[in-house]
Write a protein that holds these residues in place. Structure first.
Motif, PDB file in Angstrom:
ATOM      1  N   UNK A  82       0.866  -1.188   0.000  1.00 24.81           N
ATOM      2  CA  UNK A  82       0.000   0.000   0.000  1.00 24.81           C
ATOM      3  C   UNK A  82       0.897   1.231   0.000  1.00 24.81           C
ATOM      4  N   UNK A  83       1.000   1.927  -1.128  1.00 22.03           N
ATOM      5  CA  UNK A  83       1.927   3.058  -1.210  1.00 22.03           C
ATOM      6  C   UNK A  83       1.308   4.367  -0.741  1.00 22.03           C
ATOM      7  N   UNK A  84       2.173   5.336  -0.459  1.00 26.72           N
ATOM      8  CA  UNK A  84       1.731   6.719  -0.266  1.00 26.72           C
ATOM      9  C   UNK A  84       1.988   7.462  -1.566  1.00 26.72           C
ATOM     10  N   UNK A  85       1.231   8.524  -1.798  1.00 26.74           N
ATOM     11  CA  UNK A  85       1.333   9.233  -3.066  1.00 26.74           C
ATOM     12  C   UNK A  85       2.278  10.433  -3.013  1.00 26.74           C
ATOM     13  N   UNK A  86       2.214  11.232  -1.942  1.00 26.94           N
ATOM     14  CA  UNK A  86       2.988  12.468  -1.815  1.00 26.94           C
ATOM     15  C   UNK A  86       2.620  13.460  -2.920  1.00 26.94           C
ATOM     16  N   UNK A  87       1.388  13.931  -2.881  1.00 24.88           N
ATOM     17  CA  UNK A  87       0.925  14.908  -3.870  1.00 24.88           C
ATOM     18  C   UNK A  87       1.777  16.169  -3.804  1.00 24.88           C
ATOM     19  N   UNK A  88       2.170  16.669  -4.974  1.00 21.99           N
ATOM     20  CA  UNK A  88       3.034  17.851  -5.038  1.00 21.99           C
ATOM     21  C   UNK A  88       2.854  18.526  -6.388  1.00 21.99           C
TER      22      UNK A  88
END
Length: 306
Positions: free
Chosen positions: A156-162
């Motif tokens: 289950x990954x994290x996205x790190x929106x930027x």
């Protein structure tokens, strides 16, 4: 749980300077909830703390779906076979069997059935680690079969929106180190996986990003790995999927489209690799010069004996 709470505080700490803070907090909450959901369903989840079986060395080849895969000859394949290999998504239709299969399933019954029949149920993949991206896989029926659940792993990954490279750099530097990062494309998560495993050289093949064909649309230059009927089956299902999603006229890889990356508050995949190259200098290389990423990374093929 404590790591999740601390990650929330990290995001709130940067709230004034991080315009995508809300999306990242929401994503962290979803990651936490998905972990609970997977545990309740009995689906094991791997993270960056889990190490794989003994390696052939400190070098790994990542195999994508670009046309440059079809341009490999048998000498190329023999060299690649001597090292660890990790393949992406639809590579399972190719007759070369990798050590790791990193798959992001689309919610399309034909593509899911193709993956089950040609990867999960194929004997040649019995010694391959098949790893699914849970955020996508959970929306399909892939986990309904107990036999399938025994053969696959999930993450289950994290996205790190930027919205900018500077913003992504700050998030990446302060990320939860236990989580894999899936930002612009699935190849990003696989690169993060390989970095976490301690590989000192990661060579990208078929990650062309140049608007060319996929390998299953091109004539293979390898006698040992010619085209097969699975290529045609995949082409039909993928075209159906893109038609249903209104993306049949896209000429470049989705991860390189600014309109799509902006929609999801992501960098495009090229910008992502610009940032990663600063954090992990000298680790990445490309096998072929016609890859867009050859502008960033050295060409590995030039190191091979003539």
């Amino acid at each position: 749980m404590l790591n999740t709470i601390f990650s929330y505080f990290a995001f709130f700490k940067y709230f004034k300077v991080m315009p995508n803070c809300y999306m990242n907090v929401k994503d962290s909450l979803l990651v936490y909830l998905f972990h609970r959901e997977a545990k309740k369903k009995g689906i094991p989840i791997i993270d960056r703390s889990l190490k794989i079986k003994p390696k052939k060395g400190k070098k790994i080849f990542i195999l994508g779906s670009g046309e440059s895969i079809a341009n490999l000859n048998d000498d190329d394949w023999q060299h690649i076979k001597d090292h660890d290999t990790a393949a992406l998504n639809y590579f399972y239709v190719h007759d070369f069997t990798p050590n790791i299969m990193f798959v992001e399933l689309n919610m399309h019954s034909g593509l899911v059935e193709l993956f089950e029949r040609n990867c999960v149920e194929e004997d040649r993949f019995s010694n391959t680690r098949i790893i699914l991206q849970y955020k996508h896989a959970r929306r399909t029926k892939i986990y309904d079969k107990s036999n399938t659940r025994k053969k696959v792993e999930s993450y289950i990954p994290v996205n790190l929106a930027a919205s900018s490279k500077d913003e992504f750099s700050r998030l990446y530097a302060n990320r939860n180190k236990a989580k894999f990062v899936h930002h612009a494309s699935h190849v990003c998560a696989l690169v993060d996986f390989c970095i976490s495993e301690g590989y000192e050289q990661i060579i990208l093949i078929g990650v062309d990003l140049n608007g060319g064909k996929y390998f299953y649309e091109a004539k293979s230059k390898s006698k040992n790995y010619p085209e097969n009927k699975k290529y045609h089956e995949l082409d039909i299902q993928r075209k159906d999927f893109f038609t249903l999603n209104g993306e049949s006229n896209i000429q470049v890889h989705q991860s390189m489209m600014k309109s799509l990356s902006s929609k999801y508050s992501n960098l495009n995949v090229y910008e992502y690799f610009e940032v990663i190259n600063k954090f992990h200098p000298g680790v990445l290389a490309v096998y072929n010069q016609d890859s867009k990423l050859s502008e960033l990374f050295p060409i590995y093929k030039s190191q091979l004996p003539k």
